[in-house]
Scaffold this active site. Structure first.
Site, short mmCIF file in Angstrom:
data_model
loop_
_atom_site.label_atom_id
_atom_site.label_comp_id
_atom_site.label_asym_id
_atom_site.label_seq_id
_atom_site.Cartn_x
_atom_site.Cartn_y
_atom_site.Cartn_z
N SER A 278 15.23 32.19 102.53
CA SER A 278 15.66 33.19 103.51
C SER A 278 14.82 33.07 104.77
O SER A 278 13.63 32.73 104.70
CB SER A 278 15.52 34.59 102.91
OG SER A 278 15.63 35.58 103.91
N ARG A 317 65.54 12.97 101.48
CA ARG A 317 64.29 12.85 102.24
C ARG A 317 64.08 14.21 102.88
O ARG A 317 64.97 14.73 103.56
CB ARG A 317 64.37 11.75 103.30
CG ARG A 317 64.50 10.35 102.73
CD ARG A 317 63.21 9.83 102.12
NE ARG A 317 62.22 9.54 103.14
CZ ARG A 317 62.21 8.43 103.86
NH1 ARG A 317 63.15 7.52 103.70
NH2 ARG A 317 61.28 8.23 104.76
#
Length: 445
Positions: A278, A317
């Protein structure tokens, strides 16, 4: 921060691996398309469909072809796929025969999809190796801590005593099943795409299926028989497997986060405590690695929906499903690779505080033995009588601050012959279960 976090030089290494990122780079993608085109020319020449000299020229030119990515980008923006621009540039270096027979009988999607499958084959090999490393690390942990007593928790409350080795075996077991699932889906996934313009192979006349088989052989893939231009279940199945893997790893890392809480302190992500610092609180060691795995899984789970949306592919397609796959599947593979790599590191570096686990068991003052005493009392006073006695003892233990055993054996109506129990005696068949998981790892399936 880049548009795609996985491509960020700063943030990308948190969530993926260099190997997976390189595997799906533009350069490798284009090179795989070239590989498919060369294999097609070789297969057709072998069958006498195109001249051998044309195939030889196509193959020879491929090794020296250096595509202009600026041109490919412009072509992609214009055509929606890079193949057309790639073929145009390639033909500039070929004779008339080479130009004619390059891409003979194929369609763009045949090349792009088959190139994708080649990439997926490499990606699965990479993931399998990473998973093996995670499983080896967890197997070592499970065996080493098969006797390490700790509280078992249900609904986040202490329930019964377990061992840490048994818990780790529970992390390992689903990964072994995922390994089996991968072996099952591979043959369905590693299939050539080759159908021509509308999937019927009409341009190749009676030779279409022969070319398909020969091309599949050249690329060491299975022939599809029927093209899967708009049948995307193979890719959706892979997409379903990826969050299964990351989900099991996220379950493990969620446990690690909870066990690393300051009030619990049974685990730390790294033995040296060097990770997860931290900026203002030097006492902290945040479980950052576990957090990354969980974030990767939640993103994978969200992306899975996109792959299922891509299954809606109209007619022969489709219009948009392909692009959804492009946006989703490589990212899912990248996230999975990162999550597995991070989990492997955790399995190797995890610090197990055996003393703290034992202290947490002791601090429970024997309350985790409530079930054990209920079963021990039942032969003497029946099930309902045993329940009443143990409930009274639990209440006394909580109010008086004594152990469950002390409270129970102070009850005036407790029958004789009831044994004093300890947590280490009430572990069920944990060792046999651990052995079973480790045996499955050695011989999956």
């Amino acid at each position: 921060m880049s548009l795609s976090l996985l491509d960020s030089g700063l943030y990308g290494p948190l969530f993926t691996t260099d190997a997976m990122r390189e595997l799906f780079s533009d350069e490798r993608h284009v090179r795989r398309m070239i590989e498919v085109e060369v294999a097609l020319a070789r297969a057709e020449a072998r069958l006498g469909i195109i001249p051998q000299a044309a195939a030889d020229e196509i193959e020879a030119s491929a090794s020296s072809l250096k595509p202009d990515f600026a041109k490919l980008t412009r072509g992609l923006q214009n055509d929606g796929v890079p193949t057309i621009a790639l073929l145009a540039e390639w033909r500039e270096h070929l004779s008339e025969d080479g130009k004619t027979y390059l891409h003979w009988g194929a369609t763009t999607q045949d090349i792009v999809d088959s190139a994708l499958v080649l990439g997926l084959r490499e990606a699965l090999g990479l993931l399998e190796g990473q998973l093996d490393a995670v499983m080896a690390g967890l197997a070592t942990l499970a065996d080493a801590h098969r006797g390490t007593l700790m509280p078992g928790r249900t609904h986040s409350q202490q329930a019964l005593p377990i061992t840490f080795g048994w818990k780790v075996a529970g992390w390992l077991a689903p990964l072994i099943r995922h390994q089996g699932r991968l072996a099952e889906l591979r043959p369905r996934l590693l299939v050539l795409q080759f159908g021509g313009a509308a999937g019927t192979l009409a341009a190749l006349g009676q030779d279409g299926l022969k070319v398909q088989e020969a091309l599949a052989e050249e690329l060491d893939l299975s022939p599809s028989g029927f093209p899967w231009h708009t049948q995307r279940d193979n890719l959706a199945e892979l997409a379903g497997w990826l969050p299964l893997v990351t989900g099991s790893l996220a379950k493990m890392t969620q446990d690690i986060i909870l066990m690393a809480q300051s009030e619990v302190s049974e685990l730390n992500e790294s033995a040296g405590g060097s990770r997860g610092g931290s900026s203002t609180m030097p006492q902290k060691s945040n479980p950052i690695q576990s957090e990354l795995v969980i974030a990767a899984h939640r993103m994978n789970a969200a992306l899975l929906g996109s792959m299922h949306q891509a299954l809606i592919a109209e007619h022969e397609r489709a219009t948009h499903g392909w692009q959804l796959e492009w946006l989703s599947l490589p990212q899912m593979l990248g996230l999975t690779s990162g999550a597995v790599e991070t989990s492997g590191r955790l399995a190797r570096e995890l610090k197990v505080d055996v003393a703290r686990m034992a202290q947490n068991v002791a601090d429970s003052r024997g309350l985790m033995l409530a079930e054990a005493y209920s079963f021990a009392l039942t032969p003497h006073v029946g099930r309902s009588g045993a329940k009443k006695l143990v409930q009274a003892a639990v209440k006394k233990a909580l109010t008086a601050g004594v152990t469950l055993s002390e409270a129970l054996f102070s009850l005036p109506d407790l029958p004789g012959g009831v044994p004093h129990l300890t947590e280490g005696e009430y572990l069920g068949r944990t060792n046999e279960m651990i052995d079973a998981v480790l045996a499955d790892l050695k011989s999956p399936g």
